[in-house]
Structure formats: structure tokens, C-alpha cells
Design an enzyme around this catalytic site. Sequence first.
Site, PDB file in Angstrom:
ATOM      1  N   THR A  31       1.028  -1.353  -0.046  1.00 18.65           N
ATOM      2  CA  THR A  31      -0.012   0.025  -0.007  1.00 18.65           C
ATOM      3  C   THR A  31       1.004   1.228  -0.114  1.00 18.65           C
ATOM      4  O   THR A  31       2.369   1.293   0.614  1.00 18.65           O
ATOM      5  CB  THR A  31      -0.806   0.392   1.101  1.00 18.65           C
ATOM      6  OG1 THR A  31      -1.651   1.163   0.919  1.00 18.65           O
ATOM      7  CG2 THR A  31      -0.112   0.059   2.047  1.00 18.65           C
ATOM      8  N   ASP A  32       0.098   2.673  -0.512  1.00 18.80           N
ATOM      9  CA  ASP A  32       0.763   3.709  -0.622  1.00 18.80           C
ATOM     10  C   ASP A  32       1.146   4.122   1.034  1.00 18.80           C
ATOM     11  O   ASP A  32       1.673   5.413   1.639  1.00 18.80           O
ATOM     12  CB  ASP A  32       0.307   4.834  -1.341  1.00 18.80           C
ATOM     13  CG  ASP A  32      -1.797   4.472  -0.790  1.00 18.80           C
ATOM     14  OD1 ASP A  32      -2.042   3.772  -0.755  1.00 18.80           O
ATOM     15  OD2 ASP A  32      -1.622   5.728  -0.129  1.00 18.80           O
ATOM     16  N   TYR A  55      -1.951   0.603  10.311  1.00 21.71           N
ATOM     17  CA  TYR A  55      -2.537  -0.121   9.176  1.00 21.71           C
ATOM     18  C   TYR A  55      -1.593  -0.019   8.434  1.00 21.71           C
ATOM     19  O   TYR A  55      -0.942  -0.869   8.251  1.00 21.71           O
ATOM     20  CB  TYR A  55      -3.133   0.623   8.746  1.00 21.71           C
ATOM     21  CG  TYR A  55      -3.300  -0.550   7.162  1.00 21.71           C
ATOM     22  CD1 TYR A  55      -4.216  -1.258   6.680  1.00 21.71           C
ATOM     23  CD2 TYR A  55      -3.094   0.821   5.586  1.00 21.71           C
ATOM     24  CE1 TYR A  55      -4.197  -1.613   5.227  1.00 21.71           C
ATOM     25  CE2 TYR A  55      -3.191   0.039   4.718  1.00 21.71           C
ATOM     26  CZ  TYR A  55      -3.539  -1.029   4.199  1.00 21.71           C
ATOM     27  OH  TYR A  55      -3.801  -1.731   3.091  1.00 21.71           O
ATOM     28  N   LYS A  59       1.492  -3.075   7.262  1.00 22.81           N
ATOM     29  CA  LYS A  59       1.298  -3.283   6.074  1.00 22.81           C
ATOM     30  C   LYS A  59       3.049  -3.578   5.326  1.00 22.81           C
ATOM     31  O   LYS A  59       3.492  -4.420   4.966  1.00 22.81           O
ATOM     32  CB  LYS A  59       1.294  -2.661   5.100  1.00 22.81           C
ATOM     33  CG  LYS A  59      -0.838  -2.803   5.116  1.00 22.81           C
ATOM     34  CD  LYS A  59      -1.026  -4.296   4.792  1.00 22.81           C
ATOM     35  CE  LYS A  59      -0.849  -4.386   3.012  1.00 22.81           C
ATOM     36  NZ  LYS A  59      -1.335  -5.906   2.420  1.00 22.81           N
ATOM     37  N   TRP A  80      -5.614   3.490  -2.788  1.00 17.85           N
ATOM     38  CA  TRP A  80      -6.838   4.439  -3.633  1.00 17.85           C
ATOM     39  C   TRP A  80      -7.651   3.140  -4.232  1.00 17.85           C
ATOM     40  O   TRP A  80      -8.484   3.480  -5.740  1.00 17.85           O
ATOM     41  CB  TRP A  80      -7.035   5.650  -4.744  1.00 17.85           C
ATOM     42  CG  TRP A  80      -6.512   6.769  -3.211  1.00 17.85           C
ATOM     43  CD1 TRP A  80      -5.628   6.606  -2.458  1.00 17.85           C
ATOM     44  CD2 TRP A  80      -6.670   8.150  -3.938  1.00 17.85           C
ATOM     45  NE1 TRP A  80      -5.484   7.982  -1.963  1.00 17.85           N
ATOM     46  CE2 TRP A  80      -6.148   9.010  -2.897  1.00 17.85           C
ATOM     47  CE3 TRP A  80      -7.037   8.791  -5.028  1.00 17.85           C
ATOM     48  CZ2 TRP A  80      -5.356  10.391  -2.892  1.00 17.85           C
ATOM     49  CZ3 TRP A  80      -7.191  10.201  -4.038  1.00 17.85           C
ATOM     50  CH2 TRP A  80      -7.057  10.970  -4.009  1.00 17.85           C
TER      51      TRP A  80
END
Length: 218
Positions: A31-32, A55, A59, A80
Site C-alpha cells: 500500500t501507499d 495500518y 503493511k 485508492w
Amino acid sequence: PELAHAVNGAGAGLIARATAARGIPLIHISTDYVFDGALARPYREEDPVKPLSVYGASKLAGERAVREENPDHLILRTAWVYSPYGRNFLKTMLKLAEARDEIRVVCDQIGNPTSAHDIAGGILAAAKARRVQGTRGWGKTYHLAGSGEASWHEFAAHIFEESARRGGPSARVTPIATEDYPTKAVRPRNSRLCCDRFADAFGYRAPAWREAVAKTLA
């Protein structure tokens, strides 16, 4: 926090260990949120990580566990994500528009709206490339997200534009600042991901995000 780290961190490591023991290559989605969003340009894979939320930290722990447990991996960071299924921003906007004429949406966070179908397309492209070029390009981290950038406000406005064109729900979108919409998890202000490395390695680049929104709504 404990559950997040058990699933996203330790859980990813257990999957990596199990696949490595059986000689199975692993494609892991990240994830970003591993970035803090402070850069003024799209993030590259080698940029320093600094998660702002539990979060994001969980990750990031998963990424490190995958690298440690199974060298034959791809780690794909995306951002997104939306699709016709499950819970996501696009579906939430459409549902809200059924009951409201106006929706307030944050305008000072930017990123790459990404269709889950396009993530799947990238995964399949990497798998097919492996059959031709072997493990070249594996054992690395890549960014895989929709092409082009938008704010959440711009994303919502386009969703309603495309929905109205198809006779679906639509609403007026009012821009607001991040401070006007507090969330439990801190979001990076800049979630843009540079995906050039993945395109060079596997010959795949996700379509423009506006095109992907239209396909999803259709």
C-alpha cells in the site's frame, strides 16, 4: 493494532514461508500507506518509508516479512483501490448520492485512483512475463496504480459525472480540507505512486484512471 500486525505483518510472513518451502513464487499486495505523503512528487520504490498509521506500519512489516521469508516474490504497492464489489470509495459515493444532494469530499489529498481490475491485469502481466523471461525482475518491490492523479474531490466529481451519464445517482461535490474530515487512520497527503519500474519490467501500465472509472460504472 495487534490484529492488524497479526494479519498484515506476521500473516504475510507465514504465507511467504509456506510458499518458499514449496518453491512457489509469491505476489504480495502492499500500500501507499507505507509512505508519509510529505514528498512533492510521486513516490518511487526506493523512497524512504515512514508510515503514519498502524495500518501502514503493519503493511510495512508484511513487506519485510515477505522479503525475508521468500526471495522469489513481487511486492506490489497500490493505492485508492475501488471496484464494482465490496466496500470502497466509488460505491460509497454512489450510495450517498442516493440520499443526498451535496457531499463534502477532501480536496487536499492526492493519489492514483486504481481499479481492482487493473491491479489484476498487472498481476497477470507479471505472471505471463515470468513464463517467457523466467525470474528476471522478481525479488523486488514495485508500484502498480492507476495512471494519472486526482484529489478525492476530483475523483468523486468524476464518479458522479459518469454515473449521471448512465442515468445513475449523482450529487454536487463540495471541497473540504483534511482537517474538516478527521479519520481514525492518518492518510498521506500525497499518495501518488510512480509506476515506471513495473511498466519497464513487465510491459504493463494501468489505464488512465478516468477510463477505468467509466468501465467500472458500466
